[in-house]
Each structure stands twice: as structure tokens, then as C-alpha cells.
Design a protein around this motif. Sequence first.
Motif, PDB file in Angstrom:
ATOM      1  N   ASP A  88       0.831  -1.211   0.000  1.00  0.00           N
ATOM      2  CA  ASP A  88       0.000   0.000   0.000  1.00  0.00           C
ATOM      3  C   ASP A  88       0.867   1.264   0.000  1.00  0.00           C
ATOM      4  O   ASP A  88       0.634   2.194  -0.780  1.00  0.00           O
ATOM      5  CB  ASP A  88      -0.903  -0.049   1.237  1.00  0.00           C
ATOM      6  N   ASN A  89       1.910   1.211   0.842  1.00  0.00           N
ATOM      7  CA  ASN A  89       2.815   2.347   0.964  1.00  0.00           C
ATOM      8  C   ASN A  89       3.558   2.593  -0.352  1.00  0.00           C
ATOM      9  O   ASN A  89       3.680   3.739  -0.814  1.00  0.00           O
ATOM     10  CB  ASN A  89       3.806   2.073   2.103  1.00  0.00           C
ATOM     11  N   SER A  90       4.012   1.460  -0.946  1.00  0.00           N
ATOM     12  CA  SER A  90       4.774   1.577  -2.185  1.00  0.00           C
ATOM     13  C   SER A  90       3.886   2.096  -3.309  1.00  0.00           C
ATOM     14  O   SER A  90       4.274   2.991  -4.065  1.00  0.00           O
ATOM     15  CB  SER A  90       5.343   0.212  -2.589  1.00  0.00           C
ATOM     16  N   GLY A 146       1.204   3.792  -3.003  1.00  0.00           N
ATOM     17  CA  GLY A 146       0.837   5.177  -2.704  1.00  0.00           C
ATOM     18  C   GLY A 146       1.888   6.152  -3.228  1.00  0.00           C
ATOM     19  O   GLY A 146       1.585   7.288  -3.574  1.00  0.00           O
ATOM     20  N   ARG A 147       3.091   5.666  -3.270  1.00  0.00           N
ATOM     21  CA  ARG A 147       4.181   6.532  -3.789  1.00  0.00           C
ATOM     22  C   ARG A 147       4.386   6.293  -5.289  1.00  0.00           C
ATOM     23  O   ARG A 147       5.343   6.762  -5.887  1.00  0.00           O
ATOM     24  CB  ARG A 147       5.475   6.215  -3.051  1.00  0.00           C
ATOM     25  N   GLY A 148       3.500   5.421  -5.880  1.00  0.00           N
ATOM     26  CA  GLY A 148       3.579   5.155  -7.313  1.00  0.00           C
ATOM     27  C   GLY A 148       4.705   4.208  -7.666  1.00  0.00           C
ATOM     28  O   GLY A 148       5.171   4.146  -8.803  1.00  0.00           O
ATOM     29  N   LEU A 149       5.092   3.402  -6.660  1.00  0.00           N
ATOM     30  CA  LEU A 149       6.197   2.460  -6.879  1.00  0.00           C
ATOM     31  C   LEU A 149       5.735   1.030  -6.589  1.00  0.00           C
ATOM     32  O   LEU A 149       4.746   0.822  -5.890  1.00  0.00           O
ATOM     33  CB  LEU A 149       7.367   2.781  -5.930  1.00  0.00           C
ATOM     34  N   ARG A 150       6.457   0.084  -7.152  1.00  0.00           N
ATOM     35  CA  ARG A 150       6.212  -1.309  -6.778  1.00  0.00           C
ATOM     36  C   ARG A 150       7.179  -1.663  -5.659  1.00  0.00           C
ATOM     37  O   ARG A 150       8.312  -1.208  -5.675  1.00  0.00           O
ATOM     38  CB  ARG A 150       6.499  -2.239  -7.959  1.00  0.00           C
ATOM     39  N   GLU A 202      12.538  -5.307  -0.267  1.00  0.00           N
ATOM     40  CA  GLU A 202      11.566  -4.849   0.738  1.00  0.00           C
ATOM     41  C   GLU A 202      10.633  -5.986   1.164  1.00  0.00           C
ATOM     42  O   GLU A 202      10.307  -6.147   2.356  1.00  0.00           O
ATOM     43  CB  GLU A 202      10.732  -3.678   0.173  1.00  0.00           C
TER      44      GLU A 202
END
Lengths: 182, 119
Positions: free
Chosen positions: B95-97, B99-103, B108
Motif C-alpha cells: 500500500d505504501n509503495s 501510494g508513492r507510485g512504486l512497486r 523490501e
Amino acid sequence: MDETDAELVHSVRRGDRRAAGRLLQRYLRACRAVALAVTGVEADADDVCQDAFVVAVERIDDCRDPAKFGKWLLQIVRNRARNLLRSDSGRRQVSLSDTTPAGDPSPATRVERTELRERLLGALAQIPEQHREVILLHDLEGWKHREIAERLGLPEGTVRSHLHHARRRLRRILEDGGTLDE
Amino acid sequence: MSDLERMDLSALDPARDPEHWSRLTETTRLRIEASLESRRGTPKVLDILAAWHRPILAAAAVLALAFGLADAAISARGGALDGASGARRLAALSDNSLGRGLRPTGTELMIALKARSAR
């Protein structure tokens, strides 16, 4: 060699029937003699000696000194006989003729023997209980002075003295026709 | 003291009637044997304790098994909880990734999973 009382008692505690049978053979007559000395009635003596022996086997663990089994057993007999006297005095009037052996040769002989027993029991009733025990164990059962002393818990000299006085008094009573005034 | 002659008391001898005396002796013997028999059947304190020995061991074994099973069940439940929290961490990471537009990178994801197994 005969096993000692202590050995037989230990065997009975383990449930040995043969040992119980040996003790019965060794002491039943003496039990009967002591019971007769207390009750003065043969039928009661038969009942008491039987019951006392069964009680003794049931409570064999309570015999603190197996070497003194005889003394312990005879005390049980004495206690039960005295209890019977206290609780069942009416029954003591049972006639001795009721216990006359069936196998006697003739009615006349039976009557004679019954009379003799009645005279003996009547005479015995007039001497002290301990004297009766001593004379019955010695003159009827054939025990030695030492054996009687050990099993009645008396000094041997006392046993001899009791026996002497018992014989003397019994003879006098029987000679005087069954009574003795002293 | 002179010892008087033995008195004849044979009229009082119980064996003058052998049949009666034999019956009395036999009855007494049978009663004694019955008493000895019941004595064998009556357990003493040590016998009772000895008799308890086996049932107590059996009960202890059953209890140990029950405790073992319960412990295993609780552990299994605890493992499932670990798995759920790990999944939550993975979901949070994703979700965090996103949200930042990253996979989320493989590194991680591995860190999130290791964090679960370390618990």
C-alpha cells in the motif's frame, strides 16, 4: 520339630490355613477348659471357645507378642466367657443332660455320667475361677506347671499353690456330698 | 507343700463325645478358613496405594497427552497469528509503495517476511 507359636502366628498373618489349623489343634481344648472354668456350663464353653478362636484369628494382627499367643488367646476366651455370663445368664441353666453323648452304652450309665459331671461342675463352681482354670488345664488337659504359668501370666509357684488348694478343696467338697462350708 | 494326686476330671473331657467334639473342631476350622479367606480379600493400606499406582500413572499420561495437544493447538494458533501479521505487513508495504507510485522491491518484500519469521 513342632513350630513355635510365634512361627505359626506369622504364618497365619500371611493367610496360612495349615498354621491356623495347627494353632487350633494346639489350643482349642485349652480354650474350652478356660471357658468352662468361667461359665461352668459345657454348652456355653463349646460356643465360647469356638467364637473366641475365630475372633483371635480375625484379630491376629493385634497379637503384639506372637510368642505369647496362648496367653493372648486365653484372655480373649476369658473375656468372651465373662461377657456371656453378663449378657445371657438365663441360658446357663441348660441342663447338662442336654449335652449327654448319644453314643453312651446305656441310659443308666448315661445318667451316672451326667450325675458325675454335675457333681464335678458343682464342686468346681465353689472354688475360685483361677483355681478352676489351673486344675482344668493341669488335670484335664495335661499342661505342665510351666506352661500354665506362661499362658495364664502367673508365677510357677502360684500355679502349684492354686493346683494344690484346688485339688484339696474339690476333694473335700465331693466327699462332703457337694457342698463346702468355710 | 505336698502335691496331691491328680484328680480324675475325665467326665468333663470334651472328647468323651468324639462326634460332637469333631464337629465342633471342624466347624471352628471352617470358620477360621473363611476368616482367612476374607482377610486375603481385604486390601491393606499399602495394597490400596499400590493399586492406585497404575491408574495414577494412566491418568498422568492422559493429562500429559491432553496438555501436549492443547499446547500444540495454541502454538498452531500462534503461528497463524504470525502469518496474519506478516500478511498485514506485506499489505502495508504494498500500500505504501503503491501510494508513492512504486512497486515494492524484492528486497523490501524479503525484509517484511524476515521480520515475520523473526517474531
